[in-house]
Design a protein around this motif. Structure first.
Motif, short mmCIF file in Angstrom:
data_model
loop_
_atom_site.label_atom_id
_atom_site.label_comp_id
_atom_site.label_asym_id
_atom_site.label_seq_id
_atom_site.Cartn_x
_atom_site.Cartn_y
_atom_site.Cartn_z
N LEU A 32 0.83 -1.20 0.00
CA LEU A 32 0.00 0.00 0.00
C LEU A 32 0.87 1.25 0.00
N ALA A 33 1.95 1.23 0.77
CA ALA A 33 2.87 2.37 0.77
C ALA A 33 3.47 2.59 -0.61
N GLU A 34 3.87 1.50 -1.27
CA GLU A 34 4.44 1.62 -2.61
C GLU A 34 3.42 2.19 -3.59
N ALA A 35 2.18 1.73 -3.50
CA ALA A 35 1.15 2.23 -4.39
C ALA A 35 0.88 3.72 -4.15
N ALA A 36 0.83 4.11 -2.88
CA ALA A 36 0.62 5.52 -2.56
C ALA A 36 1.76 6.38 -3.08
N LEU A 37 2.99 5.89 -2.90
CA LEU A 37 4.15 6.63 -3.38
C LEU A 37 4.15 6.71 -4.90
N ALA A 38 3.82 5.61 -5.57
CA ALA A 38 3.79 5.61 -7.03
C ALA A 38 2.75 6.59 -7.56
N ASP A 39 1.57 6.63 -6.95
CA ASP A 39 0.54 7.58 -7.37
C ASP A 39 1.02 9.02 -7.18
N VAL A 44 3.34 14.18 -9.48
CA VAL A 44 4.43 15.15 -9.49
C VAL A 44 5.15 15.16 -10.84
N ALA A 45 5.29 13.99 -11.46
CA ALA A 45 5.97 13.91 -12.75
C ALA A 45 5.29 14.74 -13.82
N ALA A 46 3.99 14.95 -13.67
CA ALA A 46 3.22 15.70 -14.67
C ALA A 46 3.11 17.19 -14.34
N LEU A 47 3.67 17.62 -13.22
CA LEU A 47 3.60 19.03 -12.85
C LEU A 47 4.63 19.85 -13.63
N PRO A 48 4.36 21.12 -13.87
CA PRO A 48 5.34 21.98 -14.54
C PRO A 48 6.40 22.47 -13.56
N ALA A 49 7.19 21.54 -13.05
CA ALA A 49 8.15 21.84 -11.98
C ALA A 49 9.53 22.13 -12.54
N ALA A 50 10.24 23.01 -11.84
CA ALA A 50 11.63 23.31 -12.22
C ALA A 50 12.53 22.10 -11.98
N ARG A 51 12.31 21.42 -10.87
CA ARG A 51 13.04 20.20 -10.52
C ARG A 51 12.07 19.30 -9.77
N ARG A 52 12.36 18.00 -9.82
CA ARG A 52 11.58 17.02 -9.07
C ARG A 52 12.58 16.21 -8.25
N ILE A 53 12.47 16.29 -6.93
CA ILE A 53 13.46 15.69 -6.06
C ILE A 53 12.76 14.75 -5.09
N LEU A 54 13.18 13.50 -5.06
CA LEU A 54 12.70 12.54 -4.07
C LEU A 54 13.69 12.52 -2.92
N VAL A 55 13.22 12.92 -1.74
CA VAL A 55 14.04 12.95 -0.53
C VAL A 55 13.70 11.67 0.24
N LEU A 56 14.57 10.70 0.15
CA LEU A 56 14.21 9.32 0.47
C LEU A 56 14.94 8.78 1.69
N ASP A 57 14.18 8.11 2.55
CA ASP A 57 14.73 7.28 3.62
C ASP A 57 14.74 5.85 3.09
N GLY A 58 15.89 5.39 2.64
CA GLY A 58 15.98 4.07 2.05
C GLY A 58 16.54 4.13 0.64
N GLU A 59 16.30 3.07 -0.11
CA GLU A 59 16.84 2.97 -1.46
C GLU A 59 15.72 3.03 -2.49
N PRO A 60 15.98 3.67 -3.63
CA PRO A 60 14.95 3.71 -4.68
C PRO A 60 14.73 2.34 -5.29
N GLY A 61 13.53 2.14 -5.85
CA GLY A 61 13.17 0.86 -6.45
C GLY A 61 12.53 1.06 -7.80
N PRO A 62 11.98 0.00 -8.36
CA PRO A 62 11.36 0.09 -9.69
C PRO A 62 10.13 0.97 -9.74
N TRP A 63 9.62 1.36 -8.60
CA TRP A 63 8.47 2.26 -8.53
C TRP A 63 8.83 3.71 -8.86
#
Length: 208
Positions: A32-39, A44-63
């Motif tokens: 459920l956490a992965e699904a919430a994060l993916a959504d 965020v990926a579709a926003l007109p943002a200057a930068r997109r930064i994931l500030v992560l506790d842990g390691e990134p995955g395929p999500w």
């Protein structure tokens, strides 16, 4: 343009969404956490943002989709970790968490509207539990963040008061409900029935 920071914990069983344990197994809670994060990241990926930064506790995955910078969380308490996250962006920036998979562009319209940063110095999105799900700052300084009590029923109110005491004009974003406990899963899923979180919630069944 505004940068967007997503502060999140990697969706690992036994570490993510532990308050869902009981009604959900650790593996289900992590899913459920992965699904919430993916959504959240998809929005965020579709926003007109200057930068997109994931500030992560842990390691990134395929999500993790493309287009995101990834940096590790720094600091002890949540106020310290939020302050450290904002330090990555000297200009206008918006910080959100991973607990609102129902997040949509419309909820952030105020921050990304033309002239947003001439109208206000900050934007705050209150959470239904008394916290906040979004904080946007034209210019972040540690004094705006450090020492604000986190994860309480008055966190949002106290964060707003801190901003006002420093002379900032604060704009309002809509109130959203966080997914903190099993009782939140169904109601939040119903708000965005087309998302990954909602699909998984339906698959697992109502347990709140």
């Amino acid at each position: 343009m505004t940068a967007v920071l997503v502060i999140a914990k990697a969706p690992v069983a036994g570490r993510a969404k532990t308050r869902l344990h009981g009604p959900y197994t650790p593996a289900e809670a992590a899913a459920l956490a992965e699904a919430a994060l993916a959504d959240t990241l998809a929005t965020v990926a579709a926003l007109p943002a200057a930068r997109r930064i994931l500030v992560l506790d842990g390691e990134p995955g395929p999500w993790l989709p493309g287009g995101f910078e990834v940096t590790a969380q720094r600091g002890g308490g949540l106020d310290e970790r939020i302050a450290a996250a904002f330090a990555h962006c000297p200009g206008p920036s918006l910080l959100i968490g991973m607990d609102t998979p129902q997040l949509a562009h419309a909820h952030l319209a105020g921050v990304f509207a033309p002239g947003a940063w001439t109208r206000h110095d900050a934007y705050l999105g209150p959470a239904a539990d008394g916290g906040f799900w979004a904080l946007a700052l034209a210019r972040a300084t540690p004094a705006l963040l450090l020492g604000v009590p986190m994860s309480t029923a008055t966190t949002g109110r106290e964060q707003r008061a801190r901003l006002l005491r420093h002379g900032l004009s604060v704009g309002d974003l809509p109130e959203l409900r966080d997914v903190d406990t099993a009782a939140d899963v169904g109601p939040v899923a119903a708000l965005a029935p087309g998302g990954r979180f909602a699909a998984l919630a339906r698959e697992l069944g109502e347990r709140g």
